[in-house]
Scaffold this motif. Structure first.
Motif, PDB file in Angstrom:
ATOM      1  N   GLN A  74     -38.400 -52.593  49.705  1.00  0.00           N
ATOM      2  CA  GLN A  74     -38.747 -52.585  48.086  1.00  0.00           C
ATOM      3  C   GLN A  74     -38.955 -51.209  47.697  1.00  0.00           C
ATOM      4  O   GLN A  74     -39.302 -50.966  46.571  1.00  0.00           O
ATOM      5  N   GLN A  75     -38.992 -50.164  48.504  1.00  0.00           N
ATOM      6  CA  GLN A  75     -39.112 -48.779  48.106  1.00  0.00           C
ATOM      7  C   GLN A  75     -37.626 -48.276  47.631  1.00  0.00           C
ATOM      8  O   GLN A  75     -36.740 -49.073  47.717  1.00  0.00           O
ATOM      9  N   CYS A  76     -37.565 -47.011  47.198  1.00  0.00           N
ATOM     10  CA  CYS A  76     -36.400 -46.576  46.640  1.00  0.00           C
ATOM     11  C   CYS A  76     -35.295 -46.419  47.875  1.00  0.00           C
ATOM     12  O   CYS A  76     -35.686 -46.268  49.023  1.00  0.00           O
ATOM     13  N   THR A  77     -34.012 -46.220  47.402  1.00  0.00           N
ATOM     14  CA  THR A  77     -33.049 -46.380  48.350  1.00  0.00           C
ATOM     15  C   THR A  77     -32.934 -44.938  49.099  1.00  0.00           C
ATOM     16  O   THR A  77     -32.525 -45.145  50.259  1.00  0.00           O
ATOM     17  N   LYS A  78     -33.237 -44.187  48.765  1.00  0.00           N
ATOM     18  CA  LYS A  78     -33.508 -42.753  49.135  1.00  0.00           C
ATOM     19  C   LYS A  78     -34.229 -42.692  50.388  1.00  0.00           C
ATOM     20  O   LYS A  78     -34.033 -41.863  51.398  1.00  0.00           O
ATOM     21  N   PHE A  79     -35.361 -43.650  50.702  1.00  0.00           N
ATOM     22  CA  PHE A  79     -36.266 -43.716  51.806  1.00  0.00           C
ATOM     23  C   PHE A  79     -35.836 -45.078  52.605  1.00  0.00           C
ATOM     24  O   PHE A  79     -36.684 -45.669  52.906  1.00  0.00           O
ATOM     25  N   GLY A  80     -34.604 -45.538  52.271  1.00  0.00           N
ATOM     26  CA  GLY A  80     -34.234 -46.957  53.340  1.00  0.00           C
ATOM     27  C   GLY A  80     -34.588 -48.317  52.380  1.00  0.00           C
ATOM     28  O   GLY A  80     -34.395 -49.145  53.078  1.00  0.00           O
ATOM     29  N   VAL A  82     -33.873 -51.548  50.503  1.00  0.00           N
ATOM     30  CA  VAL A  82     -32.487 -52.454  50.550  1.00  0.00           C
ATOM     31  C   VAL A  82     -32.501 -53.441  49.279  1.00  0.00           C
ATOM     32  O   VAL A  82     -33.436 -54.194  49.249  1.00  0.00           O
ATOM     33  N   PHE A  83     -31.453 -53.102  48.136  1.00  0.00           N
ATOM     34  CA  PHE A  83     -31.535 -53.674  47.168  1.00  0.00           C
ATOM     35  C   PHE A  83     -33.020 -53.849  46.531  1.00  0.00           C
ATOM     36  O   PHE A  83     -33.524 -54.917  46.256  1.00  0.00           O
ATOM     37  N   PRO A  84     -33.614 -52.788  46.487  1.00  0.00           N
ATOM     38  CA  PRO A  84     -35.179 -52.849  45.906  1.00  0.00           C
ATOM     39  C   PRO A  84     -35.027 -53.457  44.345  1.00  0.00           C
ATOM     40  O   PRO A  84     -34.254 -53.239  43.814  1.00  0.00           O
ATOM     41  N   ARG A  85     -36.184 -54.089  44.184  1.00  0.00           N
ATOM     42  CA  ARG A  85     -36.188 -54.909  42.844  1.00  0.00           C
ATOM     43  C   ARG A  85     -37.666 -54.603  42.456  1.00  0.00           C
ATOM     44  O   ARG A  85     -38.550 -54.242  42.960  1.00  0.00           O
ATOM     45  N   THR A  86     -38.151 -55.024  40.821  1.00  0.00           N
ATOM     46  CA  THR A  86     -39.237 -54.790  40.266  1.00  0.00           C
ATOM     47  C   THR A  86     -40.123 -55.984  41.104  1.00  0.00           C
ATOM     48  O   THR A  86     -39.312 -57.000  41.319  1.00  0.00           O
ATOM     49  N   PRO A 137     -32.998 -55.774  39.468  1.00  0.00           N
ATOM     50  CA  PRO A 137     -32.804 -54.825  40.375  1.00  0.00           C
ATOM     51  C   PRO A 137     -33.304 -53.384  39.733  1.00  0.00           C
ATOM     52  O   PRO A 137     -33.367 -53.041  38.567  1.00  0.00           O
ATOM     53  N   GLY A 138     -33.666 -52.630  40.982  1.00  0.00           N
ATOM     54  CA  GLY A 138     -34.001 -51.230  40.509  1.00  0.00           C
ATOM     55  C   GLY A 138     -32.752 -50.215  40.679  1.00  0.00           C
ATOM     56  O   GLY A 138     -31.744 -50.714  41.058  1.00  0.00           O
TER      57      GLY A 138
END
Length: 200
Positions: A74-80, A82-86, A137-138
């Motif tokens: 749930q971290q940003c995609t820049k650091f891995g 996967v479909f992060p959300r609020t 979705p983020g």
């Protein structure tokens, strides 16, 4: 009929009505007293508040979110991520007049993104009472019906993404939190609260 007799017939019933009204008349058969109506429509812990509270009652709405470490992925995609959300949020005590709930996401340990929705500001359609705000979705402005981006995150460079930016410190232990506001007509804030999202 004399004027005096006519006067007595008109005034005396009116005076009697006024006396009964002040003294308190018996309830009419089948009529529900106003107090009973209030009891039926204002169940404890549910429904709209009669007046704007000083703060909202907030809770994370999914067991994976504990307020400790941000759930893996749930971290940003820049650091891995996967479909992060609020995180889903349970909001209780929205006052009368509420038309939407605005959530401002922030990073307490990175000054440029530490206030006023540094990680993005989203609005959810809502009314008085309690509501579970869904996870959305983020890193996008394409959100479900009833949810919109009020302001995108203020990240720059290769951190910049549209919409809500999930925790993106690269695992530096930053503390993330959200300010939740009950908003009424013309954008007026009626009540608000703050909740810790987690650390990453």
């Amino acid at each position: 009929m004399t004027i005096t007799t006519r006067y007595r017939r008109q005034v005396l019933p009116l005076a009697l009505f006024c006396i009964l009204t002040v003294a308190g008349c018996e309830e009419l058969p089948g009529e529900t007293p106003p107090a009973a109506v209030a009891d039926m429509t204002a169940a404890p812990g549910a429904g709209p508040s009669a007046a704007a509270p000083s703060g909202l009652s907030l809770a994370l709405g999914h067991p994976a979110w504990t307020g400790g470490a941000v759930p893996d992925g749930q971290q940003c995609t820049k650091f891995g991520g996967v479909f992060p959300r609020t995180p889903a949020l349970m909001v209780r005590g929205l006052p009368l007049g509420t038309t939407q709930v605005v959530v401002e996401f922030n990073d307490a340990d990175y000054a440029p993104l530490s206030s006023d929705g540094g990680h993005g500001k989203l609005a959810f359609e809502a009314g008085p009472g309690d509501i579970l705000l869904p996870a959305v979705p983020g890193e996008t402005t394409r959100l479900p019906p009833g949810v919109k981006v009020v302001a995108g995150n203020r990240a720059t460079g290769d951190f910049a993404k549209p919409g809500y930016l999930p925790p993106c410190s690269g695992g530096a232990g930053h503390r993330y939190f959200a300010v939740v506001k009950a908003v009424g007509p013309h954008g007026k804030t009626l009540a608000e609260g703050e909740i810790t999202i987690g650390t990453y």
